[in-house]
Motif scaffolding. Sequence first.
Motif, PDB file in Angstrom:
ATOM      1  N   MET A 202       0.829  -1.202   0.000  1.00  0.00           N
ATOM      2  CA  MET A 202       0.000   0.000   0.000  1.00  0.00           C
ATOM      3  C   MET A 202       0.867   1.258   0.000  1.00  0.00           C
ATOM      4  O   MET A 202       0.652   2.176  -0.804  1.00  0.00           O
ATOM      5  N   LYS A 203       1.844   1.302   0.878  1.00  0.00           N
ATOM      6  CA  LYS A 203       2.685   2.492   0.995  1.00  0.00           C
ATOM      7  C   LYS A 203       3.577   2.676  -0.223  1.00  0.00           C
ATOM      8  O   LYS A 203       3.793   3.797  -0.695  1.00  0.00           O
ATOM      9  N   ARG A 204       4.060   1.566  -0.769  1.00  0.00           N
ATOM     10  CA  ARG A 204       5.011   1.638  -1.886  1.00  0.00           C
ATOM     11  C   ARG A 204       4.347   1.966  -3.211  1.00  0.00           C
ATOM     12  O   ARG A 204       4.884   2.755  -4.016  1.00  0.00           O
ATOM     13  N   PHE A 205       3.182   1.404  -3.460  1.00  0.00           N
ATOM     14  CA  PHE A 205       2.589   1.515  -4.787  1.00  0.00           C
ATOM     15  C   PHE A 205       1.283   2.310  -4.851  1.00  0.00           C
ATOM     16  O   PHE A 205       0.999   2.921  -5.874  1.00  0.00           O
ATOM     17  N   ALA A 206       0.478   2.278  -3.781  1.00  0.00           N
ATOM     18  CA  ALA A 206      -0.830   2.946  -3.856  1.00  0.00           C
ATOM     19  C   ALA A 206      -1.298   3.388  -2.476  1.00  0.00           C
ATOM     20  O   ALA A 206      -2.162   2.752  -1.872  1.00  0.00           O
ATOM     21  N   PRO A 207      -0.758   4.494  -1.959  1.00  0.00           N
ATOM     22  CA  PRO A 207      -1.196   4.972  -0.644  1.00  0.00           C
ATOM     23  C   PRO A 207      -2.690   5.289  -0.587  1.00  0.00           C
ATOM     24  O   PRO A 207      -3.284   5.297   0.499  1.00  0.00           O
ATOM     25  N   ASP A 208      -3.295   5.559  -1.757  1.00  0.00           N
ATOM     26  CA  ASP A 208      -4.716   5.894  -1.773  1.00  0.00           C
ATOM     27  C   ASP A 208      -5.615   4.680  -1.611  1.00  0.00           C
ATOM     28  O   ASP A 208      -6.838   4.802  -1.673  1.00  0.00           O
ATOM     29  N   THR A 209      -5.037   3.503  -1.370  1.00  0.00           N
ATOM     30  CA  THR A 209      -5.849   2.321  -1.072  1.00  0.00           C
ATOM     31  C   THR A 209      -6.012   2.104   0.423  1.00  0.00           C
ATOM     32  O   THR A 209      -6.616   1.120   0.850  1.00  0.00           O
ATOM     33  N   SER A 210      -5.494   3.011   1.220  1.00  0.00           N
ATOM     34  CA  SER A 210      -5.580   2.882   2.671  1.00  0.00           C
ATOM     35  C   SER A 210      -7.028   2.886   3.145  1.00  0.00           C
ATOM     36  O   SER A 210      -7.894   3.561   2.579  1.00  0.00           O
ATOM     37  N   GLY A 211      -7.297   2.117   4.189  1.00  0.00           N
ATOM     38  CA  GLY A 211      -8.626   2.099   4.788  1.00  0.00           C
ATOM     39  C   GLY A 211      -9.669   1.451   3.903  1.00  0.00           C
ATOM     40  O   GLY A 211      -9.388   0.512   3.156  1.00  0.00           O
ATOM     41  N   SER A 212     -10.876   1.984   3.959  1.00  0.00           N
ATOM     42  CA  SER A 212     -11.969   1.383   3.204  1.00  0.00           C
ATOM     43  C   SER A 212     -11.930   1.766   1.732  1.00  0.00           C
ATOM     44  O   SER A 212     -12.329   0.991   0.862  1.00  0.00           O
ATOM     45  N   GLY A 213     -11.479   2.983   1.437  1.00  0.00           N
ATOM     46  CA  GLY A 213     -11.492   3.456   0.056  1.00  0.00           C
ATOM     47  C   GLY A 213     -12.738   4.264  -0.282  1.00  0.00           C
ATOM     48  O   GLY A 213     -12.794   4.901  -1.342  1.00  0.00           O
ATOM     49  N   ILE A 214     -13.721   4.263   0.597  1.00  0.00           N
ATOM     50  CA  ILE A 214     -14.955   5.013   0.330  1.00  0.00           C
ATOM     51  C   ILE A 214     -14.687   6.522   0.269  1.00  0.00           C
ATOM     52  O   ILE A 214     -15.162   7.191  -0.659  1.00  0.00           O
ATOM     53  N   PRO A 215     -13.918   7.110   1.207  1.00  0.00           N
ATOM     54  CA  PRO A 215     -13.638   8.550   1.081  1.00  0.00           C
ATOM     55  C   PRO A 215     -12.896   8.882  -0.213  1.00  0.00           C
ATOM     56  O   PRO A 215     -13.129   9.943  -0.802  1.00  0.00           O
ATOM     57  N   GLN A 216     -12.015   7.967  -0.659  1.00  0.00           N
ATOM     58  CA  GLN A 216     -11.276   8.213  -1.892  1.00  0.00           C
ATOM     59  C   GLN A 216     -12.203   8.237  -3.102  1.00  0.00           C
ATOM     60  O   GLN A 216     -12.063   9.086  -3.987  1.00  0.00           O
ATOM     61  N   ILE A 217     -13.156   7.291  -3.146  1.00  0.00           N
ATOM     62  CA  ILE A 217     -14.118   7.279  -4.252  1.00  0.00           C
ATOM     63  C   ILE A 217     -15.001   8.521  -4.192  1.00  0.00           C
ATOM     64  O   ILE A 217     -15.268   9.173  -5.210  1.00  0.00           O
ATOM     65  N   GLU A 218     -15.443   8.862  -3.004  1.00  0.00           N
ATOM     66  CA  GLU A 218     -16.284  10.055  -2.830  1.00  0.00           C
ATOM     67  C   GLU A 218     -15.529  11.313  -3.258  1.00  0.00           C
ATOM     68  O   GLU A 218     -16.084  12.187  -3.936  1.00  0.00           O
ATOM     69  N   GLY A 219     -14.259  11.402  -2.865  1.00  0.00           N
ATOM     70  CA  GLY A 219     -13.441  12.552  -3.248  1.00  0.00           C
ATOM     71  C   GLY A 219     -13.241  12.635  -4.748  1.00  0.00           C
ATOM     72  O   GLY A 219     -13.234  13.726  -5.327  1.00  0.00           O
TER      73      GLY A 219
END
Length: 453
Positions: free
Chosen positions: A93-110
Amino acid sequence: MASYFERSNRRWLDRLPRNLTDSARSLHPRTLLAAIVVGLITGAVGAGFKSAVNNVLQWRSQLASLLSPIPPLAWLVTVLVSGGMVALSFWLMKRFAPDTSGSGIPQIEGHLDGKLPLIWQRVLPIKLVGGFLSLGAGMLAGFEGPTIQMGGSIGQMIGGWLKSSQEHQRILIAVGAGAGLATAFNAPLAGMALIGEEMRPRFRSQTLAYHGLLFGCVMATIVLRVIRGQSAIISLTQFKRVPLDSLWMFIILGILFGVMGYAFNRGLFKLLDWFDLLPPLAVRWKGFILGSVIGILSLLPLPLTNGGDNAVLWAFNSQSHSSTLILIFCGRFLLTLICYGSGAIGGIFAPMLGIASIASVVIARHFHLLFPAQIPEPAVMAIAGMGALVAATVRAPLTAILLTIEMTDNYFVILPLLVTCLVASVVAEGLGGKPIYAVLLERTLAKQKHGKD
């Protein structure tokens, strides 16, 4: 492929009477077909993901049983396996995709609000593999987080392949996210409600978005049921209608869960702040230490680990003393905050359902002792409590109601569930609490801005 769809779409529109052409264009058959494809793929990926995680959890349990005659070896292997899996998940997660942290719902909403990027080429594989490692290690997290973010990524992927407009890609991302929740809980209506009630994206064609979301959630659910069968995700007693003179108990239950939801969110935000202040060495070892603790706790004959299904079933079937239930509730409450607060991949709906069911059973027992005639089936309060905690934390009562009904196949308890969820949501709001995903999105945007500065 895109040009083929465009030519087919034009030929189809040309055959329509003139008075139907505008309506057909607003529905955009090509995008609706893409929404169906997104639902099918999301359902297949989500079902496969859940099956793979359940298989590795079963394998870990069998390995622990095999090594149980030699306790030191069982503990050592469990620490290495669980700690290693969570540590690898954090590293990916940290190396390749930090935006996958947690549930991912806030990221999709954002992303749907135009505030955050979404790059499916990195999000989809890391969420899949990282989620498998994290959930497979027994972390207190749910399937719905990974399936929602993976579903949104699949929507973007299909939209890109078909060279859809940016607006239609946004619609397909929303379709995939809704289909992801539908797949996680066998709950198509809840998948639709999540998008409309929690994410609330605005589209130029709301009609197209609505129909696309409907098609996507339905198709994802069909695929899930073909693969795993049509039974409820959590098979519980089919309760009858609750007497109207007992609804006052559900009002009290809603008040209690409104307070609990407020406390849960406050505790989570405090833990997020604490994790942000950890020194680099602690951050580097965070995954291994957390995974090791979860692995050791999984050796105990108590439902302290895993998502939430096991805790719900245990709460409904347990004859344990209320003190034991309270102990498990406190343990899972704290562990859920720690697991989610650490940034581990996984959703928060399922763990909250487990917490709420245990607390509800304790409350229901006391109500039943005092008023046995008014609450003949005390376990029905656990159904209401499950939805109430989600409503209080996420501040999405309709999603919570539909989710609880669909995942347990208990459609006759809709009235007490409505009362409990609405009261819980209002109480949490009245206490000054903020919806959990809104705060998480604000934190993500603040970190992004700070990083740019």
